[in-house]
Scaffold this motif. Structure first.
Motif, PDB file in Angstrom:
ATOM      1  N   GLN A 184       0.843  -1.197   0.000  1.00 42.72           N
ATOM      2  CA  GLN A 184       0.000   0.000   0.000  1.00 42.72           C
ATOM      3  C   GLN A 184       0.882   1.252   0.000  1.00 42.72           C
ATOM      4  O   GLN A 184       0.613   2.207  -0.723  1.00 42.72           O
ATOM      5  N   CYS A 185       1.929   1.264   0.810  1.00 45.32           N
ATOM      6  CA  CYS A 185       2.848   2.406   0.854  1.00 45.32           C
ATOM      7  C   CYS A 185       3.548   2.593  -0.487  1.00 45.32           C
ATOM      8  O   CYS A 185       3.666   3.719  -0.978  1.00 45.32           O
ATOM      9  N   LEU A 186       4.009   1.514  -1.083  1.00 45.74           N
ATOM     10  CA  LEU A 186       4.689   1.586  -2.375  1.00 45.74           C
ATOM     11  C   LEU A 186       3.770   2.139  -3.450  1.00 45.74           C
ATOM     12  O   LEU A 186       4.143   3.053  -4.198  1.00 45.74           O
ATOM     13  N   PHE A 187       2.545   1.625  -3.528  1.00 41.71           N
ATOM     14  CA  PHE A 187       1.603   2.122  -4.526  1.00 41.71           C
ATOM     15  C   PHE A 187       1.214   3.572  -4.251  1.00 41.71           C
ATOM     16  O   PHE A 187       1.015   4.354  -5.174  1.00 41.71           O
ATOM     17  N   GLY A 188       1.106   3.943  -2.983  1.00 42.40           N
ATOM     18  CA  GLY A 188       0.819   5.332  -2.629  1.00 42.40           C
ATOM     19  C   GLY A 188       1.929   6.261  -3.085  1.00 42.40           C
ATOM     20  O   GLY A 188       1.673   7.355  -3.606  1.00 42.40           O
ATOM     21  N   LEU A 189       3.179   5.836  -2.902  1.00 40.87           N
ATOM     22  CA  LEU A 189       4.323   6.633  -3.369  1.00 40.87           C
ATOM     23  C   LEU A 189       4.312   6.767  -4.888  1.00 40.87           C
ATOM     24  O   LEU A 189       4.600   7.837  -5.425  1.00 40.87           O
ATOM     25  N   MET A 190       3.964   5.684  -5.576  1.00 42.61           N
ATOM     26  CA  MET A 190       3.894   5.741  -7.035  1.00 42.61           C
ATOM     27  C   MET A 190       2.812   6.719  -7.482  1.00 42.61           C
ATOM     28  O   MET A 190       2.996   7.469  -8.442  1.00 42.61           O
ATOM     29  N   GLN A 191       1.682   6.753  -6.761  1.00 41.08           N
ATOM     30  CA  GLN A 191       0.608   7.661  -7.116  1.00 41.08           C
ATOM     31  C   GLN A 191       1.007   9.114  -6.839  1.00 41.08           C
ATOM     32  O   GLN A 191       0.684  10.006  -7.625  1.00 41.08           O
ATOM     33  N   MET A 192       1.737   9.362  -5.752  1.00 39.03           N
ATOM     34  CA  MET A 192       2.214  10.720  -5.472  1.00 39.03           C
ATOM     35  C   MET A 192       3.214  11.178  -6.530  1.00 39.03           C
ATOM     36  O   MET A 192       3.215  12.341  -6.935  1.00 39.03           O
ATOM     37  N   LYS A 193       4.049  10.254  -7.005  1.00 38.78           N
ATOM     38  CA  LYS A 193       4.993  10.583  -8.069  1.00 38.78           C
ATOM     39  C   LYS A 193       4.249  10.941  -9.349  1.00 38.78           C
ATOM     40  O   LYS A 193       4.601  11.896 -10.044  1.00 38.78           O
ATOM     41  N   ASP A 194       3.180  10.204  -9.655  1.00 39.68           N
ATOM     42  CA  ASP A 194       2.356  10.502 -10.826  1.00 39.68           C
ATOM     43  C   ASP A 194       1.701  11.873 -10.686  1.00 39.68           C
ATOM     44  O   ASP A 194       1.625  12.631 -11.647  1.00 39.68           O
ATOM     45  N   PHE A 195       1.248  12.217  -9.476  1.00 42.84           N
ATOM     46  CA  PHE A 195       0.657  13.529  -9.226  1.00 42.84           C
ATOM     47  C   PHE A 195       1.680  14.625  -9.518  1.00 42.84           C
ATOM     48  O   PHE A 195       1.387  15.592 -10.221  1.00 42.84           O
ATOM     49  N   SER A 196       2.892  14.471  -8.983  1.00 44.16           N
ATOM     50  CA  SER A 196       3.939  15.480  -9.199  1.00 44.16           C
ATOM     51  C   SER A 196       4.314  15.601 -10.665  1.00 44.16           C
ATOM     52  O   SER A 196       4.485  16.705 -11.184  1.00 44.16           O
TER      53      SER A 196
END
Length: 153
Positions: free
Chosen positions: A17-29
């Motif tokens: 969940q943390c890994l996918f959340g980080l990937m989603q934040m990277k996509d946002f940026s």
């Protein structure tokens, strides 16, 4: 089941969940940067909980005219930003419920949130912080404040 097996499975799920959340934040940026280079960015979102949530970002010029848009909608952390067309050339502060009525409900709410955020900022206000899940639960569980009247004799 063995306690350690369950603990490892829960820990592994949390790490994923943390890994996918980080990937989603990277996509946002990665999505936000090009929009920011065009001008200001109006952002709106709606939480989905167990339903689909949505985030919209509109690049706007100094007059509030929408130059480009991106949207993300989905239930899981695997959702990605996609181009969002159809609002270019419109003033974001003038979008209404009727302008978005044919869109899915989470997307409608996110767009109207972006409009509200834009209007608040342009009028010199501050966007109020959203309540967390636990704050919402606390509000529902706390006793209602009522005016107590006492009789004096």
């Amino acid at each position: 089941m063995n306690f350690w097996l369950v603990a490892c499975l829960l820990g592994g799920g949390y790490l994923l969940q943390c890994l996918f959340g980080l990937m989603q934040m990277k996509d946002f940026s990665k999505t936000f940067r090009p929009l920011r280079k065009m001008g200001r960015v109006a952002i709106g979102r709606t939480n989905g909980g167990l339903r689909a949530g949505a985030i919209v970002m509109f690049a706007i010029d100094e007059n509030g005219i929408i130059l480009a848009g991106k949207r993300m909608m989905g239930v899981t952390v695997l959702a990605k930003f996609k181009d969002f067309t159809g609002f270019e050339g419109r003033n974001i502060g003038e979008l209404t419920q009727t302008d978005v009525e044919k869109l899915p409900k989470p997307l409608r709410k996110a767009i109207l949130d972006a409009v509200m955020n834009y209007n608040i900022i342009m009028s010199g206000g501050e966007i109020p912080p959203r309540l967390s899940l636990f704050q919402k639960i606390g509000q529902k569980l706390s006793p209602k404040k009522t005016a107590m009247t006492t009789k004096t004799q």
